[in-house]
Design a protein around this motif. Structure first.
Motif, PDB file in Angstrom:
ATOM      1  N   ASN A 185       0.848  -1.198   0.000  1.00 32.28           N
ATOM      2  CA  ASN A 185       0.000   0.000   0.000  1.00 32.28           C
ATOM      3  C   ASN A 185       0.885   1.250   0.000  1.00 32.28           C
ATOM      4  O   ASN A 185       1.243   1.783   1.044  1.00 32.28           O
ATOM      5  N   GLU A 186       1.225   1.706  -1.217  1.00 32.96           N
ATOM      6  CA  GLU A 186       2.074   2.882  -1.347  1.00 32.96           C
ATOM      7  C   GLU A 186       1.619   3.710  -2.542  1.00 32.96           C
ATOM      8  O   GLU A 186       0.936   3.212  -3.435  1.00 32.96           O
ATOM      9  N   ARG A 187       1.999   4.962  -2.546  1.00 31.91           N
ATOM     10  CA  ARG A 187       1.573   5.882  -3.589  1.00 31.91           C
ATOM     11  C   ARG A 187       2.097   5.425  -4.960  1.00 31.91           C
ATOM     12  O   ARG A 187       3.242   5.041  -5.117  1.00 31.91           O
ATOM     13  N   GLY A 188       1.196   5.499  -5.963  1.00 29.75           N
ATOM     14  CA  GLY A 188       1.585   5.221  -7.344  1.00 29.75           C
ATOM     15  C   GLY A 188       1.532   3.768  -7.745  1.00 29.75           C
ATOM     16  O   GLY A 188       1.802   3.428  -8.900  1.00 29.75           O
ATOM     17  N   ALA A 189       1.177   2.848  -6.811  1.00 29.32           N
ATOM     18  CA  ALA A 189       1.161   1.416  -7.144  1.00 29.32           C
ATOM     19  C   ALA A 189       0.151   1.120  -8.261  1.00 29.32           C
ATOM     20  O   ALA A 189       0.469   0.423  -9.232  1.00 29.32           O
ATOM     21  N   ALA A 224      -1.075   3.176 -10.461  1.00 31.28           N
ATOM     22  CA  ALA A 224      -0.669   3.818 -11.721  1.00 31.28           C
ATOM     23  C   ALA A 224       0.385   2.985 -12.437  1.00 31.28           C
ATOM     24  O   ALA A 224       0.365   2.834 -13.677  1.00 31.28           O
ATOM     25  N   ARG A 225       1.360   2.420 -11.675  1.00 31.27           N
ATOM     26  CA  ARG A 225       2.418   1.623 -12.304  1.00 31.27           C
ATOM     27  C   ARG A 225       1.846   0.363 -12.965  1.00 31.27           C
ATOM     28  O   ARG A 225       2.236   0.002 -14.075  1.00 31.27           O
ATOM     29  N   ASP A 253      -0.697  -2.891   5.496  1.00 34.09           N
ATOM     30  CA  ASP A 253       0.149  -2.316   4.454  1.00 34.09           C
ATOM     31  C   ASP A 253      -0.045  -2.982   3.092  1.00 34.09           C
ATOM     32  O   ASP A 253       0.739  -2.762   2.178  1.00 34.09           O
ATOM     33  N   THR A 275      -2.778  -4.136  -0.222  1.00 35.40           N
ATOM     34  CA  THR A 275      -4.030  -3.841  -0.941  1.00 35.40           C
ATOM     35  C   THR A 275      -4.226  -4.869  -2.047  1.00 35.40           C
ATOM     36  O   THR A 275      -3.273  -5.242  -2.748  1.00 35.40           O
TER      37      THR A 275
END
Length: 777
Positions: A709-713, A715-716, A740, A742
């Motif tokens: 769970n981190e920013r931009g996952a 989108a990548r 942590d 998703t």
């Protein structure tokens, strides 16, 4: 179910042979002369002379049939002119059935007389009484409709024709004949409700006299009664007949249970008499103190009603506390609610056990207040509160129109609702391909339990329980259903497949570009919606279904060692024994799953074996040496071939095909768990299929990706799917087991299994991706 066999088995005419007849029977005790020939009916009958009459058969060892009961009933409300017409119908029926006896040994004419008596209790008009007396002459004596028109007029002939079965027509199967006869009766009823009233009277008398039949026939006729005629009686509000038919059918379907329960109820009457009397006295005194004039009486649940409650709720008889209920009949609408308040003051009401069928009547016109109270000794007691007019409708339903005619000539609410339902039968007929499908749709709508919802303009719509928003749309209008894209229930947007609940306010959003899809059939409940969707699908993909059916029949013919190229002589034979007019109709029916290719192929093989000399075409020999080629799937077949949404097969997957009625061929992966369960239920509906070599379209499939769970996952991953030349059609996210993590669910469009594998490898190498898998189910 056995629609076509009931009367023929119970009332099958047994014609006396010359050896059984007596040239000159002595006069009866009433002074009548015994019947010696068909001319006997020119003697004076009671319907002619007003005196008691006994109809006789030429056999000396059979009973007699009296018409005095019918004469008394008709004299109460018919004019002399109408009575004269009934006399003519009776005379003709007596002539036609002369020498015939029922299984019980009674003269056959006793049955039409008994049916006419039941109709006379409803005070049906002269045409219906005449039809009741004549209802078997076309079927048993081959009297033509034209002769009935000439003698009795077109309305009576049409009624009799609607009551007659189609025994002179050849059908492929007994089931098809039953369904077609039922369709004929219901369509005749849709045009004239008197048809079903006479038919119900006919069925009621047959059930009352079913004791002489063999056990197997009793069960078959009783099952048909429970499946078809009981729901129709309920739908038309004929509660007296509804309850009696239920109990009669129950007694023949489960005779031991019926006798045991009957004994238990008789014993309970004595044990509970004190409680019943105490409640009656208390209620009468309470209503009198409130200034209400009311009829109060106890009523006993029917044996079948008690049995159903025991069966459905897994109770013993001693646990069924509400064997007795009470009915309160008051003078007017306002007094119903006054009486309700008085009863609630006398005994405490049970929470959740109050229903107001006065404000919102049932679909069959029934109106009453229902409340369950805690009576003496803590016993639950049900009360029904209604007015005199409501009571008449509750017992007699649509027949109340004849019993208590509206002087103003206007249609009551019940008549309007009945008319709307009957009209819907005609609408379903127009959109239905065959009689079996029509029967399926109508039986769905006969389901008695209903849910009541509102339009945005507060109009009440009654639908079968389990109906969805899409059913609601089709109930309003077929065009609204066809163009539905979304719905709002209680002002909240929800899917079209959402199930409706009592009191919902439903609004349908439409688009002129929307069209029905085969998936809609899986979540509509009403016959009208189902028939409209099937009609659209049948029309839109006719050519595709025809080609698929042709391919499937060729495959099935090879499986039985026959050449798929059928000669014209064999095609003519096949069409003569089928309801189809052309081979394209048969191909289409196979393509949409209405006919089974294997059954058609076996029927063709039977034709070949019956007359092989006239079939000059090659047989393959030992069929066990041949395995039919699988059906080739290219993915561009249109609506006639569906890719199952449960497993979403793509080229490269092992696949199997299911022939699903009116949805054509549904393709599953060979490891689909849902398909395996369906295969166990209907193994004959599965065929071999394979992917074609040149498949040039994209296919939907699902993948599940677990990421940190981190920013931009997201989108990548989306960018990687796009770079892999795939398209994303749907995304859904949910929290993982750990804070942590998703889970992201993608529906993507790929070319084949190799393309999917490449996409999954590329995603797996991205930073933060913990797990990726193809999703099934």
């Amino acid at each position: 179910m056995s629609v076509t066999e009931t009367n023929s088995s119970l009332n099958s005419p047994q014609v006396a042979t010359p050896a059984e007849t007596t040239p000159n029977l002595p006069a009866s005790s009433t002074g009548q002369t015994g019947a010696t020939s068909k001319k006997v009916s020119t003697k004076k009958h009671p319907l002619i002379s007003g005196e008691a009459h006994t109809a006789r058969s030429p056999q000396t060892n059979i009973g007699v049939a009296s018409t005095s009961g019918l004469s008394e009933r008709l004299a109460q409300y018919m004019s002399p002119g109408d009575l004269k017409l009934v006399k003519e119908a009776y005379r003709f029926s007596d002539e036609m059935h002369l020498g015939q006896v029922r299984k019980s040994g009674e003269p056959y004419i006793s049955h039409p007389i008994a049916v006419a008596e039941i109709c006379a209790d409803w005070k049906l008009d002269v045409q219906a009484i005449m039809a009741a007396l004549l209802h078997d002459v076309m079927e048993d004596q081959d009297v033509k409709k034209e002769e009935l028109i000439e003698r009795f007029g077109a309305p009576v002939a049409t009624l009799v024709d609607g009551l007659s079965k189609l025994e002179k027509i050849e059908f492929q199967s007994q089931i098809e004949a039953q369904a077609e006869n039922f369709r004929k009766m219901l369509l005749a009823m849709a045009r004239d409700v008197r048809v079903i009233l006479v038919k119900l009277a006919d069925r009621l008398h047959n059930m009352r006299t079913l004791g002489v039949m063999l056990p197997e026939k009793k069960r078959r006729i009783s099952r048909e009664t429970m499946d078809v005629y009981v729901p129709i009686a309920h739908r038309l509000g004929l509660n007296n007949i509804y309850r009696e038919l239920q109990d009669l059918a129950f007694s023949h379907l489960y005779p031991m249970r019926y006798r045991t329960l009957s004994k238990a109820v008789k014993a309970a009457r004595g044990n509970r008499r004190e409680v019943v009397n105490k409640i009656l006295e208390s209620v009468k005194e309470t209503l009198k103190e409130a200034g209400l004039q009311a009829e109060v009486y106890g009523r006993e649940k029917t044996l079948y009603g008690i049995y159903r409650k025991m069966h459905d709720k897994h109770l013993s008889f001693s646990q069924v506390l509400d064997v007795y209920g009470f009915r309160v009949v008051v003078e007017n609408f306002r007094e119903s609610y006054y009486a309700l308040g008085s009863l609630h003051a006398l005994y405490k009401p049970m929470p959740g056990k109050f229903k107001d069928y006065i404000a919102i009547p049932k679909t069959n016109g029934y109106q009453s207040l229902h409340t369950t109270l805690i009576g003496p000794y803590g016993t639950p007691v049900e009360f029904q509160i209604r007015t005199q007019d409501m009571h008449r409708v509750a017992e007699s339903g649509v027949a109340a129109h004849w019993l208590y005619k509206n002087e103003e000539g206007s249609l009551t609410d019940l008549q309007q609702r009945t008319h709307a339902w009957l009209q819907s039968l005609l609408d379903i007929q127009k959109q239905t391909g065959d009689s079996a499908e029509f029967l399926e749709h109508v039986k769905v709508d006969l389901f008695p339990d209903s849910v009541y919802v509102f339009t945005p303009k507060s109009k009440i719509i009654a639908l079968p329980r389990g109906a969805t928003a899409l059913d609601f749309a089709y109930n309003i209008h077929t065009d609204i259903g066809d163009q539905a894209i979304a719905t709002r229930i209680n002002h909240e947007p929800v899917p079209l497949r959402s199930e409706l609940k009592n009191g919902d306010i439903v609004e349908i959003v439409t688009s002129p570009n929307s069209r029905p899809t085969p998936n809609w059939l899986s979540y509509v409940r009403t016959g009208k919606a189902r028939s409209a969707i099937r009609h659209y699908l049948r029309t839109i993909n006719l050519n595709e279904s025809t080609e698929l059916g042709k391919q499937l029949l060729a495959q099935a013919l090879v499986a039985v060692s026959l050449n798929p190229e059928l000669p014209s002589s064999l095609i003519d034979k096949l069409l003569n024994e089928s309801t189809a007019k052309t081979m394209d109709e048969i191909y289409t029916d196979i393509g949409i799953g209405k006919r089974m290719a294997a059954l058609v192929a076996r029927h063709i093989l039977d034709l070949v074996e019956d007359d092989s000399s006239s079939i000059p075409f090659q047989q393959y020999g030992d069929k066990h040496h041949y395995k039919p080629d699988p059906v080739i799937i290219y993915g561009s077949e249109g609506l006639s071939v569906q890719l199952a949404p449960c497993c979403m097969p793509i080229p490269g997957d092992g696949i199997v095909g299911q022939l699903k009625r009116d949805q054509g061929l549904v393709v599953h992966t060979d490891d689909c768990e849902h398909a395996k369960r369906l295969h166990i239920k209907e193994p004959d509906r599965w065929i071999d299929v394979t992917w074609g070599d040149e498949v040039n379209r994209s296919f939907d499939t699902r993948i599940a990706v677990t990421v940190t769970n981190e920013r931009g996952a997201l989108a990548r991953i989306a960018a990687e799917i796009g770079e892999s030349e795939a398209n994303i059609s749907h995304v859904n996210m949910e929290d993982g087991d750990a804070n942590d993590m998703t889970h992201i669910h993608f529906t993507i469009q790929v070319e084949d299994r190799a393309h999917l594998a490449r996409i999954m490898r590329n995603i797996k190498h991205l930073n933060g991706v913990n797990r990726i898998a193809r999703e099934r189910g």
